[in-house]
Structures are given as structure tokens and as C-alpha cells.
Write an enzyme that holds these catalytic residues in place. Structure first.
Site, PDB file in Angstrom:
ATOM      1  N   HIS A  39      -4.191  -0.194  -6.102  1.00 23.72           N
ATOM      2  CA  HIS A  39      -4.752  -1.353  -6.807  1.00 23.72           C
ATOM      3  C   HIS A  39      -5.053  -1.035  -8.269  1.00 23.72           C
ATOM      4  O   HIS A  39      -4.736  -1.815  -9.163  1.00 23.72           O
ATOM      5  CB  HIS A  39      -6.035  -1.828  -6.120  1.00 23.72           C
ATOM      6  CG  HIS A  39      -5.836  -2.260  -4.703  1.00 23.72           C
ATOM      7  ND1 HIS A  39      -6.888  -2.438  -3.841  1.00 23.72           N
ATOM      8  CD2 HIS A  39      -4.725  -2.551  -3.990  1.00 23.72           C
ATOM      9  CE1 HIS A  39      -6.440  -2.817  -2.663  1.00 23.72           C
ATOM     10  NE2 HIS A  39      -5.125  -2.885  -2.730  1.00 23.72           N
ATOM     11  N   GLU A  40      -5.675   0.112  -8.494  1.00 21.55           N
ATOM     12  CA  GLU A  40      -6.065   0.495  -9.852  1.00 21.55           C
ATOM     13  C   GLU A  40      -4.841   0.686 -10.746  1.00 21.55           C
ATOM     14  O   GLU A  40      -4.827   0.264 -11.903  1.00 21.55           O
ATOM     15  CB  GLU A  40      -6.882   1.797  -9.815  1.00 21.55           C
ATOM     16  CG  GLU A  40      -8.168   1.703  -9.017  1.00 21.55           C
ATOM     17  CD  GLU A  40      -7.996   1.870  -7.504  1.00 21.55           C
ATOM     18  OE1 GLU A  40      -9.025   1.851  -6.809  1.00 21.55           O
ATOM     19  OE2 GLU A  40      -6.849   2.012  -7.009  1.00 21.55           O
ATOM     20  N   CYS A  74       0.859  -1.181   0.000  1.00 22.61           N
ATOM     21  CA  CYS A  74       0.000   0.000   0.000  1.00 22.61           C
ATOM     22  C   CYS A  74       0.900   1.237   0.000  1.00 22.61           C
ATOM     23  O   CYS A  74       1.783   1.360   0.854  1.00 22.61           O
ATOM     24  CB  CYS A  74      -0.896   0.003   1.234  1.00 22.61           C
ATOM     25  SG  CYS A  74      -1.843   1.536   1.419  1.00 22.61           S
ATOM     26  N   LEU A 107       5.097 -18.434 -19.060  1.00 19.52           N
ATOM     27  CA  LEU A 107       4.613 -18.411 -17.680  1.00 19.52           C
ATOM     28  C   LEU A 107       5.690 -18.134 -16.633  1.00 19.52           C
ATOM     29  O   LEU A 107       5.436 -17.414 -15.668  1.00 19.52           O
ATOM     30  CB  LEU A 107       3.894 -19.719 -17.355  1.00 19.52           C
ATOM     31  CG  LEU A 107       2.612 -19.959 -18.151  1.00 19.52           C
ATOM     32  CD1 LEU A 107       2.005 -21.303 -17.781  1.00 19.52           C
ATOM     33  CD2 LEU A 107       1.615 -18.835 -17.938  1.00 19.52           C
ATOM     34  N   ASP A 109      -0.503  -5.700   0.440  1.00 15.72           N
ATOM     35  CA  ASP A 109      -1.814  -5.989  -0.141  1.00 15.72           C
ATOM     36  C   ASP A 109      -1.684  -7.294  -0.911  1.00 15.72           C
ATOM     37  O   ASP A 109      -0.709  -7.498  -1.638  1.00 15.72           O
ATOM     38  CB  ASP A 109      -2.256  -4.877  -1.099  1.00 15.72           C
ATOM     39  CG  ASP A 109      -2.737  -3.637  -0.371  1.00 15.72           C
ATOM     40  OD1 ASP A 109      -3.358  -3.786   0.692  1.00 15.72           O
ATOM     41  OD2 ASP A 109      -2.499  -2.528  -0.871  1.00 15.72           O
TER      42      ASP A 109
END
EC number: 1.7.1.13
Length: 128
Positions: A75-76, A34, A58, A41
């Protein structure tokens, strides 16, 4: 053998370029920090894409995602940055990233972001 996180995303040739097929990848251990509190987070990342000429390798994706565990990001912002980086390296016909962040302070956050090539049209879905 020890691996280090890095931002190098690798791709390989799509083995069936003439066919639209869906590749789904789920990564339940995404972590970032955060930017306000420095607290971790946690999220589960769900990728679904239709490759054009290249598929995402991968192991390189895992190492790339691992890099975020020590970076502060909203987050966005982090969800859109991951999508932008994947589009830049693989130029898929379509890609969707759904990031489901764990509860923090009584709030769940889910971010869904997509990209579609300009001239690509999805095939009609067949329900059997």
C-alpha cells in the site's frame, strides 16, 4: 471502442493559471495485488491538487490507475509511486493523495502522501 490500461499520463493546459483552485478527484475502484499473498487489495483514492501549468487528463488517469490491478504492491509503495508519477507529468503547485484501503485481516490502512513546489505558498483560506 476498447481501451487498454497503460502508464501514459496525459495533461492539458491549466485554463486559469493565475488562480490557485483546488481540483478534487475520487476513484473508488482502485485495485492492486498483495505482493505476499497475491490476493486483491481494494482502495478508494482521493486526489486533491492545485495545478501549475498543467492539469491531469481524467481518462488517462483512469487507464493509468487500471494498470495496477494486476501488479503486486505494498500500500505504501503504490500510493507513493502514483503520487511521484503525477508530480513528474504535471508538476502541480500542491498535490495530496489519500488512499483508503479496504479491510483485510481486520486491519484498515490509509496512506496519505503530499508534494509541494519549493517556492509555492498557499493563499490564506477564507471562511465564509
Amino acid at each position: 471502442m476498447s481501451y487498454q490500461p497503460n502508464k501514459v499520463l496525459e495533461v492539458f493546459d491549466n485554463p486559469k493559471i493565475e488562480r490557485d483552485f483546488i481540483i478534487q478527484i475520487n476513484m473508488p475502484e482502485f485495485t492492486c495485488l498483495c505482493p505476499k499473498t497475491g490476493q486483491p487489495d481494494f482502495a478508494t483514492l482521493h486526489f486533491a491538487y492545485i495545478a501549475d501549468k498543467a492539469c491531469i487528463e481524467l481518462k488517462s488517469l483512469k487507464m493509468y490507475i487500471w494498470l495496477y490491478r494486476n501488479e503486486g504492491a505494498f500500500h505504501e509503495a503504490v500510493t507513493n509511486q502514483i503520487l511521484d508519477d503525477l508530480v513528474q507529468v504535471s508538476n502541480p503547485r500542491f498535490i495530496r493523495l489519500k488512499a483508503i484501503f479496504n479491510i483485510r485481516g481486520g486491519v484498515y490502512t490509509t496512506i496519505i502522501t503530499e508534494h509541494k513546489q519549493k517556492n509555492w505558498t498557499p493563499k490564506a483560506k477564507v471562511d465564509l
